[in-house]
Design a protein around this motif. Sequence first.
Motif, PDB file in Angstrom:
ATOM      1  N   LEU A 160       0.826  -1.218   0.000  1.00 37.33           N
ATOM      2  CA  LEU A 160       0.000   0.000   0.000  1.00 37.33           C
ATOM      3  C   LEU A 160       0.851   1.254   0.000  1.00 37.33           C
ATOM      4  O   LEU A 160       0.438   2.288  -0.541  1.00 37.33           O
ATOM      5  N   ASP A 167       1.618   1.637  -3.603  1.00 35.55           N
ATOM      6  CA  ASP A 167       0.410   2.055  -4.319  1.00 35.55           C
ATOM      7  C   ASP A 167       0.132   3.541  -4.097  1.00 35.55           C
ATOM      8  O   ASP A 167      -0.244   4.265  -5.024  1.00 35.55           O
ATOM      9  N   VAL A 197     -11.290   5.368  -4.720  1.00 35.28           N
ATOM     10  CA  VAL A 197     -10.643   4.135  -5.167  1.00 35.28           C
ATOM     11  C   VAL A 197     -11.688   3.026  -5.196  1.00 35.28           C
ATOM     12  O   VAL A 197     -12.512   2.906  -4.281  1.00 35.28           O
ATOM     13  N   TYR A 201     -11.910  -1.084  -5.356  1.00 33.64           N
ATOM     14  CA  TYR A 201     -11.244  -2.387  -5.295  1.00 33.64           C
ATOM     15  C   TYR A 201     -12.265  -3.435  -5.707  1.00 33.64           C
ATOM     16  O   TYR A 201     -13.349  -3.532  -5.106  1.00 33.64           O
ATOM     17  N   TRP A 222      -6.236  -1.866   1.812  1.00 34.50           N
ATOM     18  CA  TRP A 222      -6.884  -0.704   1.207  1.00 34.50           C
ATOM     19  C   TRP A 222      -7.900  -0.088   2.178  1.00 34.50           C
ATOM     20  O   TRP A 222      -8.002   1.139   2.304  1.00 34.50           O
ATOM     21  N   LEU A 264     -13.418   4.926  -0.639  1.00 35.42           N
ATOM     22  CA  LEU A 264     -13.112   3.575  -1.102  1.00 35.42           C
ATOM     23  C   LEU A 264     -14.383   2.757  -1.237  1.00 35.42           C
ATOM     24  O   LEU A 264     -15.238   2.771  -0.347  1.00 35.42           O
ATOM     25  N   THR A 277      -8.455  -1.011  -8.735  1.00 33.85           N
ATOM     26  CA  THR A 277      -7.434  -1.983  -8.385  1.00 33.85           C
ATOM     27  C   THR A 277      -8.068  -3.336  -8.113  1.00 33.85           C
ATOM     28  O   THR A 277      -9.265  -3.430  -7.821  1.00 33.85           O
TER      29      THR A 277
END
Length: 312
Positions: free
Chosen positions: A133, A136, A156, A158, A169, A180, A226
Amino acid sequence: MRHFLWLIDYTKDEIKEIIDLGFQIKKETKARVFKPYLKNWQLAMIFEKSSTRTRVSFEAGINQLGGNGIFLSSRDIQLGRGEPLKDTARVISRMVDMVMIRTFGQERLEEFAKYSKVPVINGLTDLCHPVQLLADLMTMIEFERFDFENPQKTTVAYVGDGNNMAHSWAIMAGLLGFNLRIATPEGYEIDDFIKEKALEFAKISGAKIEFLHNPALAVKDADVVTTDTWVSMGQEDEKEKRIKDFQGFKVTSELMALSNNAIFLHCLPAYRGYEVSEEVFEAHAQEIFQEAENRLHAQKGLMVWLGKQQKN
């Protein structure tokens, strides 16, 4: 003394300090300037779980910092022959300055750290992968998808398994304050403890964290997309079932088209045709391999930061 066992133990400011060090050392590396930040330091690298990127990045990293890396697999040391983990920790930590461990159980890492006289770094466990991370995050900053001053401008997505990467994350988002969305198939959600901690941090940072079962909803207008392999090391017996259960969770061009011109990240190794299409992988190869390179620089920043804490 500080260890780096998981992100839960760190503050936003501390993570920024590590990332800033990583960028500083990366700039120096690109200019072929190798300052001996950790001159003559010995890094023991214990691998109970094999890896390409972790081995090369840590060994090259400590060498470039003026130290030396000692590779130790479970086949090479008494750890693989029944010696108690706490005894191995007591011995090795009296002979080296820092230890990196890549193992299966988080509890093994934490037991080693409990008895270690030197800083211990998590190179990966089944629970989390915090050094990935850091890399990233560096990559997101380089591609102008994240700013420490305005974290809530970043979303983000995932897509995939609720595994150690999804856990990492979730914690990072909660700590730093970016938004997220984690989309997993039913039955593959993230660990309840990690979810609770991430949401607890999010109340402070202002992050909006969502847990979904629909990849399209997760990716909609995201700045970063991701994923990770559907079948991690040790799960080979579940391969056929997992491939079936994860249908619809492959990151395709159609899925990426729903995003806000997102960059695509993958911690590697990537299995084209499963979690990501060949087309998406190659279209975003620059981001993926810059992310892989950043393992080297982020981890150098981390080792130097831990070294400073040790000296203080």
